[in-house]
Design a protein around this motif. Sequence first.
Motif, PDB file in Angstrom:
ATOM      1  N   LEU A  20      38.702  -0.910  33.173  1.00  0.00           N
ATOM      2  CA  LEU A  20      37.606  -1.155  33.882  1.00  0.00           C
ATOM      3  C   LEU A  20      37.453  -2.115  34.672  1.00  0.00           C
ATOM      4  CD1 LEU A  20      35.117  -0.758  30.695  1.00  0.00           C
ATOM      5  CD2 LEU A  20      34.603  -0.117  32.863  1.00  0.00           C
ATOM      6  N   GLY A  21      38.330  -3.191  34.501  1.00  0.00           N
ATOM      7  CA  GLY A  21      38.219  -4.424  35.397  1.00  0.00           C
ATOM      8  C   GLY A  21      38.564  -3.848  36.771  1.00  0.00           C
ATOM      9  N   LYS A  22      39.644  -2.874  37.015  1.00  0.00           N
ATOM     10  CA  LYS A  22      39.617  -2.341  38.466  1.00  0.00           C
ATOM     11  C   LYS A  22      38.663  -1.622  38.901  1.00  0.00           C
ATOM     12  CE  LYS A  22      44.741  -2.536  37.532  1.00  0.00           C
ATOM     13  NZ  LYS A  22      46.099  -1.671  37.544  1.00  0.00           N
ATOM     14  N   LEU A  23      37.911  -0.923  38.184  1.00  0.00           N
ATOM     15  CA  LEU A  23      36.750  -0.364  38.463  1.00  0.00           C
ATOM     16  C   LEU A  23      35.878  -1.195  38.973  1.00  0.00           C
ATOM     17  CD1 LEU A  23      35.402   2.529  38.823  1.00  0.00           C
ATOM     18  CD2 LEU A  23      34.432   2.521  36.664  1.00  0.00           C
ATOM     19  N   GLU A  24      35.626  -2.292  38.313  1.00  0.00           N
ATOM     20  CA  GLU A  24      34.640  -3.461  38.883  1.00  0.00           C
ATOM     21  C   GLU A  24      34.993  -3.887  40.068  1.00  0.00           C
ATOM     22  OE1 GLU A  24      34.452  -6.107  35.403  1.00  0.00           O
ATOM     23  OE2 GLU A  24      32.638  -5.108  34.821  1.00  0.00           O
ATOM     24  N   ARG A  67      36.791  -2.492  42.338  1.00  0.00           N
ATOM     25  CA  ARG A  67      36.570  -1.305  43.285  1.00  0.00           C
ATOM     26  C   ARG A  67      34.821  -1.411  43.580  1.00  0.00           C
ATOM     27  NH1 ARG A  67      38.801   3.769  40.638  1.00  0.00           N
ATOM     28  NH2 ARG A  67      37.972   5.021  42.667  1.00  0.00           N
ATOM     29  N   VAL A  68      34.186  -1.509  42.822  1.00  0.00           N
ATOM     30  CA  VAL A  68      32.611  -1.609  42.762  1.00  0.00           C
ATOM     31  C   VAL A  68      32.094  -2.876  44.114  1.00  0.00           C
ATOM     32  CG1 VAL A  68      30.364  -1.737  41.804  1.00  0.00           C
ATOM     33  CG2 VAL A  68      32.067  -0.215  40.936  1.00  0.00           C
TER      34      VAL A  68
END
Lengths: 351, 351, 351
Positions: free
Chosen positions: B322-326, B328-329
């Motif tokens: 989730l940290g990486k997804l944040e 990316r966003v």
Amino acid sequence: MSYTLAELAERFGLEVVGAGDTRIDGVCTLSPGVPGRIGFLANPRYRAALAQTRAGAVVVGRRDAAGLTGPGLVAKDPYRAFAQVARLFDRNRDFGAGIHASACVDPGATIGEGVHVGPQAVVEAGADIGAGSYIGPACIVGSGAKIGAGSRLEARVYIHAGVQLGLRCQVQPGAVIGSRGFGNVMGPGGWEEVPQLGSVVVGDDVEIGANTTIDRGAIDDTVIANGVRLDNLIMIAHNCRIGEHTAIAACTGIAGSTTVGARCMIGGAVGINGHIQIADDVVVLGRAMVTQSLTEKGVYGSGLPIAPAREWRKTVARVRRLGKLEDRVRRVEQTVGIKTQDEGDDGQEQL
Amino acid sequence: MSYTLAELAERFGLEVVGAGDTRIDGVCTLSPGVPGRIGFLANPRYRAALAQTRAGAVVVGRRDAAGLTGPGLVAKDPYRAFAQVARLFDRNRDFGAGIHASACVDPGATIGEGVHVGPQAVVEAGADIGAGSYIGPACIVGSGAKIGAGSRLEARVYIHAGVQLGLRCQVQPGAVIGSRGFGNVMGPGGWEEVPQLGSVVVGDDVEIGANTTIDRGAIDDTVIANGVRLDNLIMIAHNCRIGEHTAIAACTGIAGSTTVGARCMIGGAVGINGHIQIADDVVVLGRAMVTQSLTEKGVYGSGLPIAPAREWRKTVARVRRLGKLEDRVRRVEQTVGIKTQDEGDDGQEQL
Amino acid sequence: MSYTLAELAERFGLEVVGAGDTRIDGVCTLSPGVPGRIGFLANPRYRAALAQTRAGAVVVGRRDAAGLTGPGLVAKDPYRAFAQVARLFDRNRDFGAGIHASACVDPGATIGEGVHVGPQAVVEAGADIGAGSYIGPACIVGSGAKIGAGSRLEARVYIHAGVQLGLRCQVQPGAVIGSRGFGNVMGPGGWEEVPQLGSVVVGDDVEIGANTTIDRGAIDDTVIANGVRLDNLIMIAHNCRIGEHTAIAACTGIAGSTTVGARCMIGGAVGINGHIQIADDVVVLGRAMVTQSLTEKGVYGSGLPIAPAREWRKTVARVRRLGKLEDRVRRVEQTVGIKTQDEGDDGQEQL
């Protein structure tokens, strides 16, 4: 007490490798192994230990027969064959028949042939203890309860009045079978008791672990089918039905009126909601939270596994702002002209 | 033993539908029902069963009175009325007064009128058993402990020296009340014991389930207020205070010095941190992880429910990144010129 | 029984503040405090209570000595010093030597000097009870079991045949040590028993909580090292090894063959998988799900904490659609020309 490999092979239908007159007087682990004792190899991960073991012999599967560097036994299922051999050396089930002078056995109880009733035990009127059963120290068998032949109540087991156990059951110390189901109704002055008039019916060849509790049914019975294996500190609430040969690991709790199918494997510390159905052959991994019926066989799990506490706290924070992250993605989609496929956010998940 | 519907109606203030001389000699479930026995309908989901039941009579609410196809009783709260009727048929509470010859009752104990002390029980000096109480087989009542009148210790219940139970309490087999609180302090040579000098004070009309443990307080007492209902295998640590009429389901653990309010409903296998406060009228759903005080009444929950294991593993992987997804966003936002509203990632959540 | 502050100071190496002849006859909490008794201040959060307390004296750390408004004792570790003082007032460990007439002590058992065997207890042949031990009411010590000198089995403790406890152990009511490990193998007709031929070896100065269960080993022993502290309702499965001075809080379960290091602190309701290793000095926070070995010392946790049920349901929904959110982010990245760093979605996490 000892056996030759040839004797063991004949008794359990195994194949000898090496000297059939090798004497075995006990069992051991493969690493390091104990001379004169027999170990086993079931998991290929430990194959390397075969060459180093000090065990007098090893039970192996067919694929590992060639790897034996000393005497051994070859079995289709080496773990099961090892268990069969080990049972020959198990003194935990030995006992002499007779009723200890300190036991309180009501004259109106029926005690079968060859039964042992240990010190400080209580067998109430109308209880029926099947032949060859072992009622260990301080066990309590309530009035009218029935214990099938060949059963073993290890010690300090409580069997409520009228509860029925099948043949060859084994109950570990501290287990409680037939406690009052948790039935309460709110009245004007507080909780009132809903009588629990059902019983517990346990099939044949069932094992129940230490300090496990099984409540009796409210109207109908709580049912534990043949061959079920229950580990320690399990809670089975009133009116549950556990199917044949299902095994449940320690610390699992099952709420009232839930049905678990046959041949299920339920991991440790699983929580299962009340009034749901779990199909046959379901595997639930440890610590899962079972909030709904599982209608298809298969493997199920839930939960977030361990992490360093710092990472864990970050993860919790990220999960809590997932709604905001979705909003941000939506805004970006709008900005670049992608039509948002909103997945909804209604919280109407069935939990 | 049997009752007519008219007799039941009069006794419990209900309304008869059909023949008042219909005889009832027990209770049954609605489906399939048993002739001569009485069932009940409380959940509208089972309304269709009314027409098919073989029960001799059915207790229903006002809205279902018209749906009766045979005799019945109409009640404001049909489940409660059913419980009242069922209690007439409950033989689980019957007992005769007297002290069993095998019980060890210290001459310095006070035994009230009509008390039953079962086989192998122990009542130490200075213990005080109130009139009409049932002390089942193998129960232990420590020195100076007080059991209120009309209480029932089912079997093998342990009451530590000095513990007090109120009137009409009911304790299921294997429960331990007054074990040593888990108080330890690290000394130069390892853990040292912090004496637990408090006691446990249990109010009136409390039920405590099988194999549940309640530790005594370190200095002050652990307190279980009037009307509390505790299911099986619950742990109440030292110095907790459980408020009036709160009900707690099985396998729940509450760490030390936590206060739970009145009329709370705590689900099964809930874990509650120490040194926190839970307000009155809080509902905590099963398996929740209560890490902080809940100061407002309401319904609370936590946990990720069951999924097929393959999906569950994917979910775990996604949550972990989730940290990486944040990130990316955030990068996308920068690219399209949206000002990132960073929610922070400090992991300073209070857990 | 009472002590002056000067006497206490001398006995435990503390420093007196105020009148050394102040008499102390018990312990109390700081708020409100009880005249004539001694309280303590360890947590700076409660510093303000120093001025208001009604306690006759207070044990404080050096930094709080100046804050004393009445007599007190200054200690390096005020909580530990308080515990030492409190132990002087603990009557829970007092007992007289002797074997109760109702106890069943086999003539082939060895009973040390000054041992107490309580009512309804059972000590089987070959058991060896070390000098000065207390075997409380209804305890069962199996044949050949060894209880180290100065140990205390509180009540209704079960010690399986051959189990060994070290010196000065303390076992709370209902604990089961040496129940059958959960070893089963599927045969053609259902589960078959894998004999559990190992034992349980418990070191010196170990405490085991109420209704906790420790299974005996399958081949080798289950080992609880010196100084371990186990709270209530814990499950230690067969062949686990718990390292020295490790403390485990209530309701935690550890599956078979897992090794926990020395000086670990394991929180309540933690679940630990079988066949894994936990290093020395690991702290696992309450309710964590330990699915893999923890090879580095440190603090670990897992789980999603409590939230209002409505938010919790939304969170569950959002987590379930995380895969879709990742897809949406990917699509946006493609649209704006960012090369997606796909983190994979293989679900091959090791759980």
